[in-house]
Design an enzyme around this catalytic site. Structure first.
Site, PDB file in Angstrom:
ATOM      1  CG  HIS A 152     -10.595  -7.471  18.017  1.00 29.35           C
ATOM      2  ND1 HIS A 152     -10.868  -9.094  18.430  1.00 29.35           N
ATOM      3  CD2 HIS A 152      -9.062  -7.432  17.997  1.00 29.35           C
ATOM      4  CE1 HIS A 152     -10.082  -9.690  18.862  1.00 29.35           C
ATOM      5  NE2 HIS A 152      -8.775  -8.648  18.308  1.00 29.35           N
ATOM      6  CE  LYS A 156     -11.006  -9.032  14.745  1.00 25.56           C
ATOM      7  NZ  LYS A 156     -10.124  -9.983  13.112  1.00 25.56           N
TER       8      LYS A 156
END
Length: 263
Positions: A152, A156
């Site tokens: 990600h 995040k």
């Protein structure tokens, strides 16, 4: 027509939910909600979402009673909206990640009275991947090493992702294993793989929207199951499809697999 409310309306998911729900003739958007200290309170939800004025202000409460509330916020906010929906008989779709075991217990209790979908990822493709990964793990058995790798964007907060945890859960359930089989990263001088281990690894790189791969490997071959999200609209489309389905259900706890007829 389904009356829809959206929490976290000023966030990345919230604004896209507003934009795409407004395009969908099956929805009437009745509430766009954000935290009380948001600088967007009282502004037009359509303008905040970048689609022009739609005559619906951003609020911090939910005065109309929708058929379904879509919640992509934080665990603390989700706890509030879970109680609100249960008290008012509103179907609830939860996309919030980072929920604790106590939260899941509370969802189970609320589902006695209202229909709820809670999923770590609303992508239809990802939820199909959960099903496939579980079946592959069961068929191949312990002769194949299993590793889950997710990637990600650099911003995040949680790791591993809720989606990676969902994939692991599907594999554990299919193979009859417990969470003791999960190995979160490896370091040290003696970390030789043990039979039955399932490795979990997280990458945080640039602007990656979401990439999840389950590896199944033996001596001589490797099977890789990968899902790649290229923009967040895939999660929005899945959430809206699930919300339409949820509006007509009896009280109970459901999954996106139920929406797809995979359960």
């Amino acid at each position: 027509m389904t009356k829809l409310a959206i929490t976290g309306a000023c966030g990345r998911m919230g604004t896209r939910l507003i934009a795409l729900a407004k395009q969908d003739k099956d929805f009437t958007l009745v509430a766009a909600i954000d935290r009380p200290d948001s600088p967007q309170i009282a502004k037009d939800a359509g303008e905040v979402a970048g689609i022009g004025a739609i005559g619906l202000p951003i609020t911090f409460d939910m005065r109309p009673t929708p058929d379904v509330l879509i919640d992509f916020t934080s665990p603390v906010a989700t706890r509030h909206w879970l109680k609100t929906c249960r008290d008012r008989g509103i179907a609830l779709l939860i996309g919030t990640t980072g929920l604790q075991p106590t939260d899941h217990a509370a969802i189970d209790q609320a589902a006695v009275d209202i229909p709820i979908i809670q999923a770590p990822n609303m992508s239809l493709g990802v939820n199909l991947l959960f099903k496939i990964a579980g079946e592959v793990a069961k068929i191949l058995g312990n002769d194949y090493d299993i590793e889950i790798v997710e990637g990600h964007h650099r911003f995040k907060k949680d790791a591993p992702s809720g989606t990676a945890a969902g994939m692991a859960e599907a594999i554990l359930k299919a193979t009859g294993k417990t969470k003791d089989a999960l190995i979160h990263g490896r370091h040290g001088d003696d970390v030789v793989r043990k039979p039955g281990d399932i490795g979990m690894h997280s990458l945080r790189i640039g602007d990656e929207v979401g990439r999840h791969t389950a590896y199944f490997a033996a001596l001589g071959e490797r099977l890789e199951l990968t899902h790649v999200a290229t923009n967040r609209d895939t999660f929005v489309h899945g959430a809206l499809r699930a919300a339409k389905w949820l509006a007509g259900q009896k009280p109970g706890r459901y999954t996106v697999a139920d929406v797809l007829g995979l359960s």
